[in-house]
Design an enzyme around this catalytic site. Structure first.
Site, short mmCIF file in Angstrom:
data_model
loop_
_atom_site.label_atom_id
_atom_site.label_comp_id
_atom_site.label_asym_id
_atom_site.label_seq_id
_atom_site.Cartn_x
_atom_site.Cartn_y
_atom_site.Cartn_z
N CYS A 113 0.81 -1.23 0.00
CA CYS A 113 0.00 0.00 0.00
C CYS A 113 0.84 1.27 0.00
O CYS A 113 0.32 2.36 -0.23
CB CYS A 113 -0.94 0.00 1.19
SG CYS A 113 -1.89 -1.52 1.32
N HIS A 236 -3.41 6.99 2.48
CA HIS A 236 -3.82 5.69 1.96
C HIS A 236 -5.21 5.39 2.51
O HIS A 236 -5.47 5.56 3.71
CB HIS A 236 -2.80 4.64 2.40
CG HIS A 236 -3.26 3.23 2.19
ND1 HIS A 236 -3.87 2.82 1.03
CD2 HIS A 236 -3.21 2.14 3.00
CE1 HIS A 236 -4.18 1.54 1.14
NE2 HIS A 236 -3.79 1.10 2.32
N ASN A 266 -10.30 -0.45 0.41
CA ASN A 266 -8.83 -0.34 0.39
C ASN A 266 -8.32 -0.94 -0.92
O ASN A 266 -8.40 -2.15 -1.12
CB ASN A 266 -8.28 -1.10 1.60
CG ASN A 266 -6.76 -1.09 1.68
OD1 ASN A 266 -6.10 -0.67 0.73
ND2 ASN A 266 -6.23 -1.55 2.80
O1 UT7 Z 1 -3.59 -1.40 3.62
C1 UT7 Z 1 -3.23 -1.99 4.82
C2 UT7 Z 1 -4.14 -3.13 5.05
N1 UT7 Z 1 -4.69 -3.32 6.32
C3 UT7 Z 1 -5.37 -2.44 7.08
O2 UT7 Z 1 -5.44 -1.28 6.86
C4 UT7 Z 1 -6.10 -3.01 8.24
C5 UT7 Z 1 -5.92 -2.27 9.50
N2 UT7 Z 1 -6.85 -2.75 10.50
C6 UT7 Z 1 -8.15 -2.37 10.50
O3 UT7 Z 1 -8.59 -1.59 9.68
C7 UT7 Z 1 -9.02 -2.91 11.61
O4 UT7 Z 1 -8.24 -3.58 12.55
C8 UT7 Z 1 -10.13 -3.87 11.10
C9 UT7 Z 1 -11.16 -3.09 10.30
C10 UT7 Z 1 -9.51 -4.97 10.23
C11 UT7 Z 1 -10.85 -4.51 12.30
O5 UT7 Z 1 -11.40 -3.50 13.14
P1 UT7 Z 1 -11.12 -3.52 14.70
O6 UT7 Z 1 -11.93 -2.44 15.28
O7 UT7 Z 1 -9.64 -3.47 14.89
O8 UT7 Z 1 -11.72 -4.89 15.11
P2 UT7 Z 1 -10.97 -6.09 15.86
O9 UT7 Z 1 -9.89 -6.65 15.02
O10 UT7 Z 1 -10.64 -5.60 17.20
O11 UT7 Z 1 -12.12 -7.17 15.93
C12 UT7 Z 1 -13.32 -6.96 16.62
C13 UT7 Z 1 -14.26 -8.10 16.34
C14 UT7 Z 1 -13.59 -9.47 16.32
O12 UT7 Z 1 -14.43 -10.35 17.00
P3 UT7 Z 1 -14.05 -10.86 18.48
O13 UT7 Z 1 -12.73 -11.56 18.31
O14 UT7 Z 1 -13.97 -9.63 19.30
O15 UT7 Z 1 -15.19 -11.75 18.81
C15 UT7 Z 1 -13.61 -9.85 14.84
O16 UT7 Z 1 -13.72 -11.24 14.63
O17 UT7 Z 1 -14.86 -7.93 15.05
C16 UT7 Z 1 -14.83 -9.17 14.36
N3 UT7 Z 1 -14.85 -8.94 12.92
C17 UT7 Z 1 -15.99 -8.74 12.24
N4 UT7 Z 1 -17.28 -8.70 12.61
C18 UT7 Z 1 -18.21 -8.48 11.68
C19 UT7 Z 1 -13.81 -8.86 12.07
N5 UT7 Z 1 -14.25 -8.64 10.83
C20 UT7 Z 1 -15.60 -8.56 10.90
C21 UT7 Z 1 -16.62 -8.33 9.96
N6 UT7 Z 1 -17.89 -8.31 10.39
N7 UT7 Z 1 -16.36 -8.14 8.64
#
Ligand code: UT7
Length: 311
Positions: A113, A236, A266
């Site tokens: 990215c 980004h 993204n």
């Molecule tokens: O270009 C670079 C590429 N990567 C990125 O930019 C990613 C950077 N990270 C992020 O943007 C965020 O960490 C995410 C959007 C991926 C996740 O958001 P978060 O607020 O950090 O959530 P989390 O990882 O703390 O997860 C919270 C919960 C988890 O469930 P548990 O373990 O708490 O039960 C996930 O399993 O949300 C769950 N989860 C979802 N729920 C519904 C993860 N993806 C989803 C989804 N729908 N699509």
């Protein structure tokens, strides 16, 4: 040494428009979760018969047109991508033939990215030293071909697209004033392709929030300026919460940041040039503006550029 700047710019993000609601049919997710955690409302997946080099081609043609440069004049084609048509030949070599750029050297850059910033910084070196005059830099991804559509942690985040710029020498006080590139391979396993895209979102999030802000401030400092001089931020487009953190570090009002993540998700290396094109069309970036672009991604790597807009 002369300055290198952006002469023309183009983008391509056409295909199937996928709303968050569509993922509700196949994954344990919701439109509400995706919007509130990422800012994404929809994304575009390229059609099956459209490959990375096809998207790059369309963006390149528009960039050449707006720069008023013929492909035959190009000295170098640099394509930033992690989703090339083939591991080899490079997307840039495919484009050299398709665009009709007989004297252009061609190479791909792999910096995920942050790839577009790495590409611009590389072009800058060739132009600054007088080695080359006209360089085409493209960020392009067909992430839909490596995304695991059964994994809710990643499937809802990514999209496809291409953005291109033609770079060449510009007036003394314009163009790329400074860049900041870096890497931290200790986080290499946090986003990887093995064989599909796998991501530890939480770790990447923490890194990104810190790094985007720090790199934005550093690049402004390297340009001999302060955050008060910044007119516009093009981060980004990974997640609105990460983008907001960078904006706040620069103390910029909301209207001074490019936001396209809601429309395209993204799109990795193409997200910055696609956002640039949109905000130029919206009249948000004007001649003489100081524009900061900043990205991060798999590597982990990051890059920022401070550009005084204009030729
Ligand atoms: O270009 C670079 C590429 N990567 C990125 O930019 C990613 C950077 N990270 C992020 O943007 C965020 O960490 C995410 C959007 C991926 C996740 O958001 P978060 O607020 O950090 O959530 P989390 O990882 O703390 O997860 C919270 C919960 C988890 O469930 P548990 O373990 O708490 O039960 C996930 O399993 O949300 C769950 N989860 C979802 N729920 C519904 C993860 N993806 C989803 C989804 N729908 N699509």
């Amino acid at each position: 040494m002369r300055n290198a700047g952006i002469w023309g710019i183009g983008s391509f993000a056409e295909g199937r428009e996928i709303t968050n609601k569509e993922f509700e049919k196949t994954l344990d997710t919701s439109d509400e979760w995706i919007r509130s955690r990422t800012g994404i409302e929809r994304r575009v997946f390229a059609h099956d018969d459209v490959n990375t080099s096809d998207m790059a081609y369309h963006a390149a043609v528009e960039a050449l047109q707006t720069a008023e440069v013929n492909a035959e004049e190009l000295d170098l084609i640099l394509v930033a991508t992690v989703t090339p048509d083939y591991p080899f030949p490079s997307v840039s070599a495919l484009l050299q033939e398709r665009l009709g750029a007989p004297k252009a050297a061609a190479m791909d850059v792999s910096a995920a990215c942050a790839g577009f910033i790495y590409g611009m910084a590389t072009a800058d070196q060739f132009i600054k030293t007088g080695t080359y005059d006209k360089v085409l830099v493209i960020g392009v991804e067909k992430l839909s071909k490596i995304t695991d559509m059964t994994d809710r942690n990643t499937a809802v985040l990514f999209g496809d697209g291409a953005g291109a710029v033609v770079m060449g020498p510009v007036e003394e006080d314009k163009g790329l004033l400074a860049f900041d590139l870096g890497s931290d391979g200790s986080g290499a396993m946090h986003i990887r392709q093995d064989p599909q895209l796998i991501m530890n979102g939480r770790e990447v999030f923490k890194f990104a929030v810190r790094q985007m802000g720090e790199s934005s401030l550093k690049v402004v400092e390297k340009a001999g300026l302060t955050k008060d001089d910044v007119d516009f931020l093009v981060p980004h487009q990974a997640n609105i919460r990460i983008m907001e953190a960078a904006r706040q570090r620069l103390e910029l009002p909301v209207e001074k940041m490019a936001v396209t993540v809601h429309k395209y998700g993204n799109t990795s290396s193409s997200s910055i040039p696609i956002a640039l094109v949109e905000e130029l069309k919206n009249g948000k970036i004007k001649d003489g503006d100081l524009v900061v672009m900043v990205g991060f991604g798999s590597g982990l790597v990051w890059g920022a550029a401070a550009v005084r807009w204009g030729r």
